[in-house]
Design a protein around this motif. Sequence first.
Motif, PDB file in Angstrom:
ATOM      1  N   GLY A 108       0.823  -1.209   0.000  1.00 10.73           N
ATOM      2  CA  GLY A 108       0.000   0.000   0.000  1.00 10.73           C
ATOM      3  C   GLY A 108       0.852   1.253   0.000  1.00 10.73           C
ATOM      4  O   GLY A 108       0.588   2.210  -0.738  1.00 10.73           O
ATOM      5  N   ALA A 109       1.907   1.236   0.802  1.00  6.03           N
ATOM      6  CA  ALA A 109       2.816   2.388   0.861  1.00  6.03           C
ATOM      7  C   ALA A 109       3.520   2.593  -0.474  1.00  6.03           C
ATOM      8  O   ALA A 109       3.721   3.723  -0.916  1.00  6.03           O
ATOM      9  CB  ALA A 109       3.848   2.181   1.970  1.00  6.03           C
ATOM     10  N   PRO A 468      -4.999   4.677  -4.106  1.00  6.44           N
ATOM     11  CA  PRO A 468      -4.037   3.655  -4.531  1.00  6.44           C
ATOM     12  C   PRO A 468      -3.376   2.958  -3.344  1.00  6.44           C
ATOM     13  O   PRO A 468      -3.058   1.763  -3.426  1.00  6.44           O
ATOM     14  CB  PRO A 468      -3.006   4.450  -5.344  1.00  6.44           C
ATOM     15  CG  PRO A 468      -3.768   5.622  -5.848  1.00  6.44           C
ATOM     16  CD  PRO A 468      -4.689   5.985  -4.719  1.00  6.44           C
ATOM     17  N   GLY A 469      -3.159   3.692  -2.254  1.00  6.13           N
ATOM     18  CA  GLY A 469      -2.571   3.076  -1.067  1.00  6.13           C
ATOM     19  C   GLY A 469      -3.472   1.995  -0.501  1.00  6.13           C
ATOM     20  O   GLY A 469      -3.016   0.904  -0.124  1.00  6.13           O
ATOM     21  N   ILE A 470      -4.776   2.277  -0.448  1.00  6.28           N
ATOM     22  CA  ILE A 470      -5.743   1.283   0.037  1.00  6.28           C
ATOM     23  C   ILE A 470      -5.798   0.090  -0.919  1.00  6.28           C
ATOM     24  O   ILE A 470      -5.828  -1.069  -0.499  1.00  6.28           O
ATOM     25  CB  ILE A 470      -7.130   1.924   0.196  1.00  6.28           C
ATOM     26  CG1 ILE A 470      -7.086   3.004   1.283  1.00  6.28           C
ATOM     27  CG2 ILE A 470      -8.179   0.868   0.538  1.00  6.28           C
ATOM     28  CD1 ILE A 470      -8.369   3.814   1.401  1.00  6.28           C
ATOM     29  N   ALA A 471      -5.799   0.392  -2.227  1.00  5.10           N
ATOM     30  CA  ALA A 471      -5.827  -0.679  -3.225  1.00  5.10           C
ATOM     31  C   ALA A 471      -4.579  -1.556  -3.112  1.00  5.10           C
ATOM     32  O   ALA A 471      -4.654  -2.790  -3.233  1.00  5.10           O
ATOM     33  CB  ALA A 471      -5.928  -0.080  -4.622  1.00  5.10           C
ATOM     34  N   LEU A 474      -4.923  -3.924  -0.174  1.00  8.32           N
ATOM     35  CA  LEU A 474      -5.795  -5.050  -0.507  1.00  8.32           C
ATOM     36  C   LEU A 474      -5.099  -6.034  -1.438  1.00  8.32           C
ATOM     37  O   LEU A 474      -5.252  -7.257  -1.314  1.00  8.32           O
ATOM     38  CB  LEU A 474      -7.089  -4.532  -1.144  1.00  8.32           C
ATOM     39  CG  LEU A 474      -7.974  -3.655  -0.237  1.00  8.32           C
ATOM     40  CD1 LEU A 474      -9.167  -3.128  -1.011  1.00  8.32           C
ATOM     41  CD2 LEU A 474      -8.429  -4.446   0.992  1.00  8.32           C
ATOM     42  N   TRP A 475      -4.306  -5.503  -2.384  1.00  7.14           N
ATOM     43  CA  TRP A 475      -3.565  -6.372  -3.290  1.00  7.14           C
ATOM     44  C   TRP A 475      -2.521  -7.190  -2.525  1.00  7.14           C
ATOM     45  O   TRP A 475      -2.322  -8.376  -2.798  1.00  7.14           O
ATOM     46  CB  TRP A 475      -2.898  -5.549  -4.378  1.00  7.14           C
ATOM     47  CG  TRP A 475      -2.078  -6.359  -5.344  1.00  7.14           C
ATOM     48  CD1 TRP A 475      -0.724  -6.341  -5.490  1.00  7.14           C
ATOM     49  CD2 TRP A 475      -2.564  -7.323  -6.284  1.00  7.14           C
ATOM     50  NE1 TRP A 475      -0.332  -7.223  -6.470  1.00  7.14           N
ATOM     51  CE2 TRP A 475      -1.441  -7.837  -6.973  1.00  7.14           C
ATOM     52  CE3 TRP A 475      -3.835  -7.791  -6.610  1.00  7.14           C
ATOM     53  CZ2 TRP A 475      -1.559  -8.805  -7.969  1.00  7.14           C
ATOM     54  CZ3 TRP A 475      -3.952  -8.761  -7.605  1.00  7.14           C
ATOM     55  CH2 TRP A 475      -2.822  -9.249  -8.264  1.00  7.14           C
ATOM     56  N   GLY A 476      -1.885  -6.547  -1.558  1.00  3.26           N
ATOM     57  CA  GLY A 476      -0.919  -7.259  -0.739  1.00  3.26           C
ATOM     58  C   GLY A 476      -1.561  -8.396   0.039  1.00  3.26           C
ATOM     59  O   GLY A 476      -1.009  -9.496   0.146  1.00  3.26           O
TER      60      GLY A 476
END
Length: 500
Positions: A108-109, A468-471, A474-476
Amino acid sequence: MSHEQTLPSTGTAAGNGSNNGLSKRTLGVPALVFMIIAASAPLTVVAGGIPSNFAVTGNVGIPLSFIVLGVCLALFAVGYAAMSSHIRNAGAFYAYIAQGLGRAAGVGAAWAALVSYNAMQIGIYGLFGFASASFVNAKLGLNVPWWLAALVGFVIVGWLGINKVDLSAKIIGVLVGLEFLAVIVFDIVSFAVSPEGVSGAGLAPSNLFTAGVGAALAFSMAAFMGFESAAIYSEEAKDPSRSIARATYIAVGIIALFYAFSGWAMTVGTGPSQIVAKSQEFGPDLPFAFLTSHGAVIVSDIAQLLFITSLLAALIAFHNAVARYVFSLGRENVLPHGFARINTRHAPVAGSLTQSVLALAMLAVFAIAGTGSELGEMYPVLTFFTWLTNTAAFGLVLLLVLISVAAIGYFRKHAAGYSLWTRVVAPALAALTLGTVFVLIVVNFNVLIGSDGFSPLSWILPALAVVPGIAGLLWGLRLKTVRPDIYRGIGFGGAPDTSA
């Protein structure tokens, strides 16, 4: 597990070979400091940032704000620099947060950092194009559009991005040295003129801590953008265990003191009672108009030319940072592995070209959108530059807060050899102080983008960094479930952490 045992896993196994990694042992402390200071663009801050801060906030204590923020960032640097002795990854923030707060948080970061650094780099093209076109048109009687001037800078930056990093460092070193010289000349002339005497008004706490302190600190924070970038070059540093920390401390000290002194000189040279009004009248032209009226036209012309090269140096520095973030994510398969491609010069060519394509696309969008704009020649400054760079500053401060918390998490597992001050106290104070600055940026964001009252942009632009950080988070988490092999290597250079 002791922190000595983490060294193999926190390195960059996927990129350490001479043939498949970034250039090794290329950058020393001076080169790193120049790269950091170039990203903060000294002449850009003095000519553009400081007068804009005076003009928008009406706060006479702007010079002191750099000292205040310098202290906050020095606290941040304690934990950050200590972590840099063990984590050597071109992803920097990404790797630090992954190892301190968890791998999913690291992804996220990384996505938030990619947006923030891209926004800063691309936004600077707006000011670069405006300043370059204005200078050429005024001196040669031409009518060059801002976007064409920006394209010239784009070609230079793109070419340097696919070359060995020490070439960029050498060019940046020369440009930064000339910037400092130009600002020092301005400072000397300012103190020599001092129409109201050498007053300490610009450094008085009572002048900074007024109703406008929030916006003032938010504006000044943007001047430090890029101070953390030494860690991005940790895989290319000559002595990463020491040089990253040294470069970060040196850069923070130089930036804070130099900007505070130059801001004070501007206040003295113009007069504390006139600095706000003059800044509102001249804006970024204030230092150049000042030099013209008190020195010689040639001095002002040279300073304006160096202002343009200052912006070019910042473009190069942020381009390199983005390219290395993309490389790091590709190497760890968080992005498609093709993004980790390097060339024979050991430059992250895929990351560099990706950033260049995105920058070119945004240039085209704003160039087309600005056709016939009622903002006239100021369009690229008031939209392209202002919107994107303030979005970047918002994202950076959020990441700094997360890094401060991540330092505490990291040293809970790797405490050996570190004091309580390094492990907990300094990072906690950094999180608290930088968290306060972050809240002030959120509250004053409409002021930062030049909007009166509520504007949809006040939440749309910050969302560009947050969403994008939240996305990415979630991807992680998805990778943890569906690709645990990739998940274990997140933040560790693609080599699974043996302690996991």
